[in-house]
Write a protein that holds these residues in place. Sequence first.
Motif, PDB file in Angstrom:
ATOM      1  N   SER A 136      -4.946-105.256 -27.830  1.00 47.17           N
ATOM      2  CA  SER A 136      -3.833-104.705 -28.613  1.00 47.17           C
ATOM      3  C   SER A 136      -4.268-103.721 -29.687  1.00 47.17           C
ATOM      4  CB  SER A 136      -3.079-105.836 -29.336  1.00 47.17           C
ATOM      5  OG  SER A 136      -2.768-106.881 -28.470  1.00 47.17           O
ATOM      6  N   GLY A 137      -5.485-103.848 -30.175  1.00 48.72           N
ATOM      7  CA  GLY A 137      -5.910-103.130 -31.375  1.00 48.72           C
ATOM      8  C   GLY A 137      -6.331-101.698 -31.146  1.00 48.72           C
ATOM      9  N   SER A 138      -7.144-101.192 -32.057  1.00 48.80           N
ATOM     10  CA  SER A 138      -7.489 -99.764 -32.057  1.00 48.80           C
ATOM     11  C   SER A 138      -8.415 -99.390 -30.908  1.00 48.80           C
ATOM     12  CB  SER A 138      -8.140 -99.376 -33.388  1.00 48.80           C
ATOM     13  OG  SER A 138      -9.454 -99.886 -33.455  1.00 48.80           O
ATOM     14  N   LEU A 139      -9.012-100.392 -30.245  1.00 54.95           N
ATOM     15  CA  LEU A 139      -9.806-100.102 -29.041  1.00 54.95           C
ATOM     16  C   LEU A 139      -9.008-100.428 -27.787  1.00 54.95           C
ATOM     17  CD1 LEU A 139     -13.225-101.541 -30.309  1.00 54.95           C
ATOM     18  CD2 LEU A 139     -12.466 -99.152 -30.306  1.00 54.95           C
ATOM     19  N   GLY A 140      -7.727-100.774 -27.977  1.00 56.55           N
ATOM     20  CA  GLY A 140      -6.841-101.075 -26.856  1.00 56.55           C
ATOM     21  C   GLY A 140      -5.548-100.298 -26.993  1.00 56.55           C
ATOM     22  N   LEU A 171       0.029 -96.593 -37.359  1.00 58.30           N
ATOM     23  CA  LEU A 171      -0.901 -97.151 -36.371  1.00 58.30           C
ATOM     24  C   LEU A 171      -2.087 -97.852 -37.040  1.00 58.30           C
ATOM     25  CD1 LEU A 171      -1.111 -94.385 -33.615  1.00 58.30           C
ATOM     26  CD2 LEU A 171       0.086 -96.576 -33.504  1.00 58.30           C
ATOM     27  N   ALA A 172      -2.594 -97.268 -38.123  1.00 58.98           N
ATOM     28  CA  ALA A 172      -3.743 -97.866 -38.803  1.00 58.98           C
ATOM     29  C   ALA A 172      -3.372 -99.252 -39.333  1.00 58.98           C
ATOM     30  CB  ALA A 172      -4.225 -96.966 -39.933  1.00 58.98           C
ATOM     31  N   GLY A 173      -2.196 -99.367 -39.931  1.00 56.03           N
ATOM     32  CA  GLY A 173      -1.743-100.673 -40.412  1.00 56.03           C
ATOM     33  C   GLY A 173      -1.638-101.663 -39.261  1.00 56.03           C
ATOM     34  N   ASP A 174      -1.032-101.222 -38.181  1.00 54.49           N
ATOM     35  CA  ASP A 174      -0.908-102.082 -36.992  1.00 54.49           C
ATOM     36  C   ASP A 174      -2.280-102.573 -36.526  1.00 54.49           C
ATOM     37  OD1 ASP A 174       1.814-101.748 -36.951  1.00 54.49           O
ATOM     38  OD2 ASP A 174       1.810-100.207 -35.392  1.00 54.49           O
ATOM     39  N   ALA A 175      -3.210-101.635 -36.415  1.00 51.88           N
ATOM     40  CA  ALA A 175      -4.524-101.977 -35.861  1.00 51.88           C
ATOM     41  C   ALA A 175      -5.345-102.809 -36.840  1.00 51.88           C
ATOM     42  CB  ALA A 175      -5.271-100.699 -35.476  1.00 51.88           C
ATOM     43  N   LEU A 176      -5.121-102.637 -38.140  1.00 52.07           N
ATOM     44  CA  LEU A 176      -5.820-103.478 -39.118  1.00 52.07           C
ATOM     45  C   LEU A 176      -5.347-104.927 -39.005  1.00 52.07           C
ATOM     46  CD1 LEU A 176      -5.873-101.137 -42.262  1.00 52.07           C
ATOM     47  CD2 LEU A 176      -7.834-101.832 -40.862  1.00 52.07           C
ATOM     48  N   GLN A 177      -4.054-105.097 -38.772  1.00 51.49           N
ATOM     49  CA  GLN A 177      -3.577-106.467 -38.573  1.00 51.49           C
ATOM     50  C   GLN A 177      -4.248-107.090 -37.351  1.00 51.49           C
ATOM     51  OE1 GLN A 177       0.223-109.431 -38.028  1.00 51.49           O
ATOM     52  NE2 GLN A 177       0.727-107.272 -38.074  1.00 51.49           N
ATOM     53  N   THR A 178      -4.253-106.345 -36.258  1.00 50.03           N
ATOM     54  CA  THR A 178      -4.890-106.871 -35.045  1.00 50.03           C
ATOM     55  C   THR A 178      -6.352-107.210 -35.299  1.00 50.03           C
ATOM     56  OG1 THR A 178      -3.635-105.087 -33.992  1.00 50.03           O
ATOM     57  CG2 THR A 178      -4.899-106.537 -32.551  1.00 50.03           C
ATOM     58  N   ALA A 179      -7.025-106.336 -36.056  1.00 51.41           N
ATOM     59  CA  ALA A 179      -8.451-106.540 -36.324  1.00 51.41           C
ATOM     60  C   ALA A 179      -8.697-107.875 -37.029  1.00 51.41           C
ATOM     61  CB  ALA A 179      -8.992-105.378 -37.158  1.00 51.41           C
ATOM     62  N   VAL A 230      -1.048-100.605 -46.629  1.00 53.97           N
ATOM     63  CA  VAL A 230      -0.825 -99.332 -45.933  1.00 53.97           C
ATOM     64  C   VAL A 230       0.656 -99.183 -45.562  1.00 53.97           C
ATOM     65  CG1 VAL A 230      -1.301 -98.025 -43.822  1.00 53.97           C
ATOM     66  CG2 VAL A 230      -3.183 -99.147 -45.039  1.00 53.97           C
ATOM     67  N   HIS A 231       1.223-100.229 -44.975  1.00 53.02           N
ATOM     68  CA  HIS A 231       2.633-100.142 -44.565  1.00 53.02           C
ATOM     69  C   HIS A 231       3.582-100.182 -45.769  1.00 53.02           C
ATOM     70  CE1 HIS A 231       2.156-101.298 -40.025  1.00 53.02           C
ATOM     71  NE2 HIS A 231       1.591-100.147 -40.345  1.00 53.02           N
ATOM     72  N   ASP A 232       3.231-100.974 -46.767  1.00 52.07           N
ATOM     73  CA  ASP A 232       4.081-101.100 -47.950  1.00 52.07           C
ATOM     74  C   ASP A 232       4.172 -99.772 -48.707  1.00 52.07           C
ATOM     75  OD1 ASP A 232       5.717-102.964 -49.215  1.00 52.07           O
ATOM     76  OD2 ASP A 232       4.277-103.309 -50.823  1.00 52.07           O
ATOM     77  N   ASP A 233       3.113 -98.980 -48.659  1.00 54.70           N
ATOM     78  CA  ASP A 233       3.102 -97.699 -49.374  1.00 54.70           C
ATOM     79  C   ASP A 233       3.894 -96.606 -48.657  1.00 54.70           C
ATOM     80  OD1 ASP A 233       1.533 -98.581 -51.480  1.00 54.70           O
ATOM     81  OD2 ASP A 233      -0.363 -98.024 -50.521  1.00 54.70           O
TER      82      ASP A 233
END
Lengths: 297, 297
Positions: B150-154, A114-122, A84-87
């Motif tokens: 930190s993630g999408s629920l935070g 944000l989606a890329g960030d949150a996918l990493q956290t996930a 996601v971030h690379d694209d």
Amino acid sequence: MTLEFKSWMQDVQSRMEQTLAAVLPLQDHLPLQLHAAMRYSVLDGGKRVRPLLAFAAGAVVNASPERLQYVGAAVELIHAYSLVHDDMPAMDNDVMRRGKPTCHIAYGEASALLAGDALQTAAFDVLSSYTLTDAPADQLKMIHILARASGSLGMCGGQGIDLYSVGQALSLPELEQMHGLKTGALIRAAVLLGSYCGAAMSDEERARLDCYARCIGLAFQVVDDVLDEEADSATLGKTAGKDAANNKPTYVSLLGLMAAKHKAAELKAEALAAIAPFGEKARGLVHLADFIVERTN
Amino acid sequence: MTLEFKSWMQDVQSRMEQTLAAVLPLQDHLPLQLHAAMRYSVLDGGKRVRPLLAFAAGAVVNASPERLQYVGAAVELIHAYSLVHDDMPAMDNDVMRRGKPTCHIAYGEASALLAGDALQTAAFDVLSSYTLTDAPADQLKMIHILARASGSLGMCGGQGIDLYSVGQALSLPELEQMHGLKTGALIRAAVLLGSYCGAAMSDEERARLDCYARCIGLAFQVVDDVLDEEADSATLGKTAGKDAANNKPTYVSLLGLMAAKHKAAELKAEALAAIAPFGEKARGLVHLADFIVERTN
């Protein structure tokens, strides 16, 4: 590809689809657009090569699919975030991925960021939410392995080297170092993480797995470069010929097409030699080595 | 601010600066620009409010500074990554942060994107690299708490709600929900993580800490909104009046300036009441509540 392997692969892929769908927040959770963008970027796409490797490595130590599915999900979430971030326009500025518009095209740049960030956290959420090893201390080690493989000394560092090397003449060792981080580190993590989910392994056995993982990771990238040169965008599901157009060094540009194909075959042979002592338990890894080197997209 | 508190705060801040400098890869590690951007975004800046909260919560359970410094570093790395990405053109498009150019202004957008990504990973690397609790299972719980916060629920979810609410009329409960995620979740995680580094706590005690953390997290944001309205950019070290200019809902725009100040004071009182039973051991938390509500930048 044997029928048995094909069916095993489909089983893992379908289990991964379900697991990923289950660990990601539902689309009706706030913020809706963010969760939609996350699910869009992860579900219904990809060959799940990294989860397949985790499952195949797990088979060597009789690990349960109930554990391996979460390891596979964590690694796949890291992979998905990096795509996601690379694209994004600041990076590769690509509009197609897995045959559909990239995340920032479909949801806008802010949501893609944000989606890329949150996918990493996930990914780290998943690795810390379920019991994946008999000893919790080993699970901390797994989280450490994934973090080290993903961060600035791993995948993200490889993307940085790639970014800063555009238009520069890289030597073959420099190219290997870059890909060893950019693609290799996460593939290696997938194999190692799978091997932590089952019976204990000796250091020598783990070193064999690691050798397999390093060779396969590199072969994966060599084949990627060959495909980028040879395939058309429809087969690839993403923009073909991109590296040449961006004047990026590749195995093909450094070695030529034939030598690059030869290198992939050599790496496969080295990978198979490393895991030969595991015998029948490693047959998933053997099939995956074939699959990765012979794939056409 | 008492002299004793001031000196404690400076001790923690200086320990955090050293710890963060030590856990981040050196600037001479490849890729150079990425590591430079990461260090630029984390070192020599910020009040380290979250690490201070972790240390103050740790004092309640006699946690060692050697453990707390890594908890503080992990939380601060998450905070730093969120600022780097939040400042980017696709999000807030801000050019000044902590009195110096934002990361993407200093290093370019691609490096800022990667630096933010790698800072997030570094947080989980740190939390899985050192022994921070007596029982490894508790450390897994800590990693889970940080990931969830930190993630999408935070935090990341809060940024999403913030993003999608620009120009929209939010109600006060919606605003509180947004900030509870965007700022509150990570502040809460800092307090909880610190409390896991020492002696065991009863559920009731942890609920008291959690109540303190929720109130202080909200108060922090209310004060932020007041400062954004009242202060000038020089005092703030970042662009002032930004929220009003962006037509973003704030506590001040919803409640008015006086009522917002009153709300901050009320939240502080509620926070202090929650931790009163901890007595002298909670004096760091008491001072920090003052510090957060009375700060001028």
